[in-house]
Design an enzyme around this catalytic site. Sequence first.
Site, PDB file in Angstrom:
ATOM      1  N   HIS A   1       2.828  -0.349  -8.590  1.00 39.85           N
ATOM      2  CA  HIS A   1       1.959  -1.176  -7.747  1.00 39.85           C
ATOM      3  C   HIS A   1       0.596  -0.496  -7.622  1.00 39.85           C
ATOM      4  CE1 HIS A   1       0.296  -3.115  -4.206  1.00 39.85           C
ATOM      5  NE2 HIS A   1       1.101  -4.127  -4.488  1.00 39.85           N
TER       6      HIS A   1
ATOM      7  N   GLU B   1      -1.379  -8.379 -10.915  1.00 39.58           N
ATOM      8  CA  GLU B   1      -1.989  -8.343  -9.588  1.00 39.58           C
ATOM      9  C   GLU B   1      -3.415  -7.800  -9.700  1.00 39.58           C
ATOM     10  OE1 GLU B   1       1.331  -8.262  -6.363  1.00 39.58           O
ATOM     11  OE2 GLU B   1       0.739  -6.218  -6.835  1.00 39.58           O
TER      12      GLU B   1
ATOM     13  N   GLY C   1       2.735 -10.145  -0.800  1.00 45.39           N
ATOM     14  CA  GLY C   1       2.681  -9.087   0.207  1.00 45.39           C
ATOM     15  C   GLY C   1       2.674  -9.695   1.601  1.00 45.39           C
ATOM     16  N   GLY C   2       1.484  -9.765   2.184  1.00 42.59           N
ATOM     17  CA  GLY C   2       1.327 -10.181   3.577  1.00 42.59           C
ATOM     18  C   GLY C   2       2.116 -11.422   3.974  1.00 42.59           C
TER      19      GLY C   2
END
Length: 249
Positions: A95, A167, A234-235
């Site tokens: 990541h 990403e 994610g969030g």
Amino acid sequence: MRVPLMAGNWKMFKTPAETTVFCERFLPLVASANHCEILLCPPFVSIAAAVAATQGSTVGVGAQNLHWQKEGAFTGEVSAPMIKAAGCRSVIIGHSERRQYFGETDTTVFKKTTAAIEAGLQPIVCVGELLEERESNRTNDVLARQVKDGLSGLRPDEFAKVVIAYEPVWAIGTGKTATPDMAADAHRFIREQVRLAFGEDAAAAVRILYGGSVKPDNVKGLMAQPEIDGALVGGASLKPEDFSLIVNF
Ligand code: PGA
């Protein structure tokens, strides 16, 4: 034929108790979602709670990192066989936050990916360019290098287990999503790099997820792109309602 994978990367959020509460609310919301695979990646200490809470459901659990050795004097690290034994199906590797803050490189990505596969885990290998790399037209160079140095040394049967997550670093946690067209361009380029390394069939089969500010209101446009095979979220994966809306795109 590529089954979408919707994965939540919780980063450093949620205690075991919070994980249990999340699952109690989330599982009923995705109970009829059989169009995709669903994965939750909590912090290490909350994996056991996630595995217990998702037992008997189709929701899988993954880790966010691993060490490439099986065991040894590596204080603070966790190995692939340990993650597997804890009940995980998958593990996120490379990541951008790990590359940025913890010194991970394409070399460690390769070692970690090999170790994950050997332990029977599905590696979700993250690639993506920084803002300055995109602005100086180096996106493709970066993606090509990350695929080549991080993945092309795998055997074809090993690579068959890999999921790639594109990403763009400038889109992570910033609210700036790549447009569906921008994401699809990058996905096509990554798939071409896979074709060069592993051939036509591997390129057609590999799932490439998009990650970076995926939300309930932009997931549909992204998933409408045939090149995009799922999302690493994610969030928005921290709230059961939001993540269920993303899963049920
Ligand atoms: P974000 O994070 O959805 O909060 O942008 C994505 C990720 O880092 O995997």
